[in-house]
Write an enzyme that holds these catalytic residues in place. Structure first.
Site, PDB file in Angstrom:
ATOM      1  N   SER A 188       5.429   3.343   0.537  1.00 19.29           N
ATOM      2  CA  SER A 188       4.708   4.165   1.512  1.00 19.29           C
ATOM      3  C   SER A 188       4.517   3.369   2.798  1.00 19.29           C
ATOM      4  O   SER A 188       4.151   2.188   2.749  1.00 19.29           O
ATOM      5  CB  SER A 188       3.346   4.552   0.922  1.00 19.29           C
ATOM      6  OG  SER A 188       2.584   5.251   1.881  1.00 19.29           O
ATOM      7  N   CYS A 309     -11.684   7.794  -1.193  1.00 16.07           N
ATOM      8  CA  CYS A 309     -11.296   9.053  -1.809  1.00 16.07           C
ATOM      9  C   CYS A 309     -10.966  10.088  -0.760  1.00 16.07           C
ATOM     10  O   CYS A 309     -11.431  10.045   0.359  1.00 16.07           O
ATOM     11  CB  CYS A 309     -12.384   9.555  -2.730  1.00 16.07           C
ATOM     12  SG  CYS A 309     -13.936   9.651  -1.909  1.00 16.07           S
TER      13      CYS A 309
HETATM   14  N1  PLP Z   1       0.278   4.671  -5.098  1.00 20.18           N
HETATM   15  C1  PLP Z   1      -0.656   3.746  -4.844  1.00 20.18           C
HETATM   16  C2  PLP Z   1      -0.755   2.555  -5.732  1.00 20.18           C
HETATM   17  C3  PLP Z   1      -1.521   3.897  -3.761  1.00 20.18           C
HETATM   18  O1  PLP Z   1      -2.454   2.976  -3.511  1.00 20.18           O
HETATM   19  C4  PLP Z   1      -1.397   5.042  -2.945  1.00 20.18           C
HETATM   20  C5  PLP Z   1      -2.317   5.283  -1.810  1.00 20.18           C
HETATM   21  O2  PLP Z   1      -3.451   4.993  -1.851  1.00 20.18           O
HETATM   22  C6  PLP Z   1      -0.399   5.974  -3.245  1.00 20.18           C
HETATM   23  C7  PLP Z   1       0.416   5.758  -4.324  1.00 20.18           C
HETATM   24  C8  PLP Z   1      -0.206   7.218  -2.416  1.00 20.18           C
HETATM   25  O3  PLP Z   1       0.451   6.915  -1.214  1.00 20.18           O
HETATM   26  P1  PLP Z   1       0.327   7.889   0.053  1.00 20.18           P
HETATM   27  O4  PLP Z   1      -1.028   7.702   0.627  1.00 20.18           O
HETATM   28  O5  PLP Z   1       1.424   7.433   0.966  1.00 20.18           O
HETATM   29  O6  PLP Z   1       0.569   9.270  -0.442  1.00 20.18           O
END
Ligand code: PLP
Length: 376
Positions: A188, A309
């Site tokens: 991301s 959150c």
């Molecule tokens: N996976 C993890 C470990 C995360 O910390 C996050 C975001 O907080 C995500 C997935 C989701 O990513 P995005 O905010 O780009 O949708």
């Protein structure tokens, strides 16, 4: 020192100047990468270059890189698109993994938050049905790193596919898709100094992928929808600027030492496991995380209560719960996460504010223990 000490990079890292510039440049170009005319070809060239750069961030090839709207979409695409009915996920996965596979079998973690490999082996042996195993690289709340190499070895022996949510690891620790040996890897942009709303799922060449939406044939028929050209350009620029590693561990260690010296009963979660050098999840016993977040905010320090959150809901952290942390203690845990623009002065400001809250609380005993807001 900056006006605000921003220490919540695991939620979103501020946009890097290189990412900002790349986005402005891409917006100036405009065009649709699927158009055959000159403007379209320019947009296509931006996306193609970015694809090479994002692929190289994680040791993948450009053809394996599918741009998405972020880590959440990448996780959903992998979990649903792998086409396996039997799914095994660790107990500390992000909501975007756990909720994408609500009927998944949960793999326990130990007290440090590391996945139980014995339990994985037993679960894999329990059914002949080929599974998908999803284990994250680094945890968003504690920074704890998972033994992905071992997970892959066990999964392969049982004919399972492996997905790894590397959203918090990429850009902080070296990530190599081939070395890890996984089939799917999520990243991301906004966790490494790129824009929000863009990410990628890396799909190993031979791995199956059923698209989760209908539309145009973008992303080689793997993800329909006109590409977010500016976002993708910003993602690539941030990936390049990250240098693939984040070296802030000295500042993080200084912070942890100062806080545990202040409050002897403060506990650092996952401290005995390999973990990211930018993250600390620490309790101030008896003081609700929300109280700490608000007090620090007033002092110009941005941190979060475990997970930032999205809906303002108040709920106990499943990560700390899975690690066996008692509810009352978990309610006093905050997450501090450093990033590319963190400075020693930010840490000092946090230490001073946290100490002064601790002294106020222990003198007046204003503490109480409601539940905590969860983080991203
Ligand atoms: N996976 C993890 C470990 C995360 O910390 C996050 C975001 O907080 C995500 C997935 C989701 O990513 P995005 O905010 O780009 O949708």
């Amino acid at each position: 020192m900056s006006a605000v000490a921003y220490l919540d990079h695991n939620a979103t890292s501020p946009l890097r100047p290189a990412a900002f510039d790349a986005m402005v440049e891409a917006m100036r170009v405009g065009g649709n990468p699927s158009s055959v005319h000159a403007a379209g070809r320019k947009a296509r060239a931006i996306v193609d270059k970015a694809r090479r750069e994002v692929a190289s961030l994680v040791g993948a090839s450009p053809g394996e890189t599918v741009f998405t709207s972020g880590g959440t979409e990448a996780n959903n695409l992998a979990l649903l698109g792998a086409g396996r009915r039997r799914v095994l996920v660790s107990a500390v996965e992000h909501d975007s993994v756990r909720r994408a596979a609500p009927r998944a079998e949960t793999l326990p973690v130990d007290g440090e938050g590391v996945v139980d490999l014995g339990a994985l082996e037993v679960a894999l042996a329990a059914s002949p049905e080929p599974a998908l195993v999803s284990v994250m690289l680094a945890n968003n709340e504690t920074g704890v790193l998972q033994p992905i190499g071992e997970v892959v070895r066990l999964a392969r022996a049982a004919g399972a596919l492996v997905h790894c949510d590397a959203v918090q690891g990429a850009g902080k620790v070296p990530v190599d898709m081939r070395e890890l040996g996984v089939d799917y890897l999520s990243v991301s942009a906004h966790k490494l100094g790129g824009p929000t709303g863009v990410g990628a799922l890396i799909v190993r060449k031979a791995a199956p992928l059923v698209p989760d939406r209908r539309g145009g044939g973008q992303e080689s028929n793997r993800r329909a929808g006109t590409e977010n050209v500016a976002g993708i350009a910003g993602f690539a620029a941030a990936a390049q600027a990250s240098g693939r590693v984040l070296d802030v561990v000295e500042m993080r260690d200084r912070l942890e030492l100062a806080l545990v010296q202040t409050a002897r009963d403060a506990r650092i979660y996952g401290a005995n496991a390999p973990r990211l050098g930018n993250t600390t999840c620490i309790s101030m016993p008896g003081v609700p995380a929300e109280t700490q977040v608000m007090a620090l905010d007033l002092a110009g320090v941005c941190i979060s209560a475990g997970a930032a959150c999205s809906s303002g809901k108040v709920q106990q952290s499943p990560v700390l719960t899975a690690m066996g942390v008692p509810a009352a203690e978990a309610a006093s845990a905050i997450r501090v996460s450093l990033g590319w623009n963190s400075e020693a002065g930010d840490i000092e400001r946090l230490i001073t504010a946290w100490q002064s809250l601790y002294i106020r609380v222990t003198k007046s005993d204003i503490s109480h223990t409601p539940s905590r807001a969860r983080a991203a």
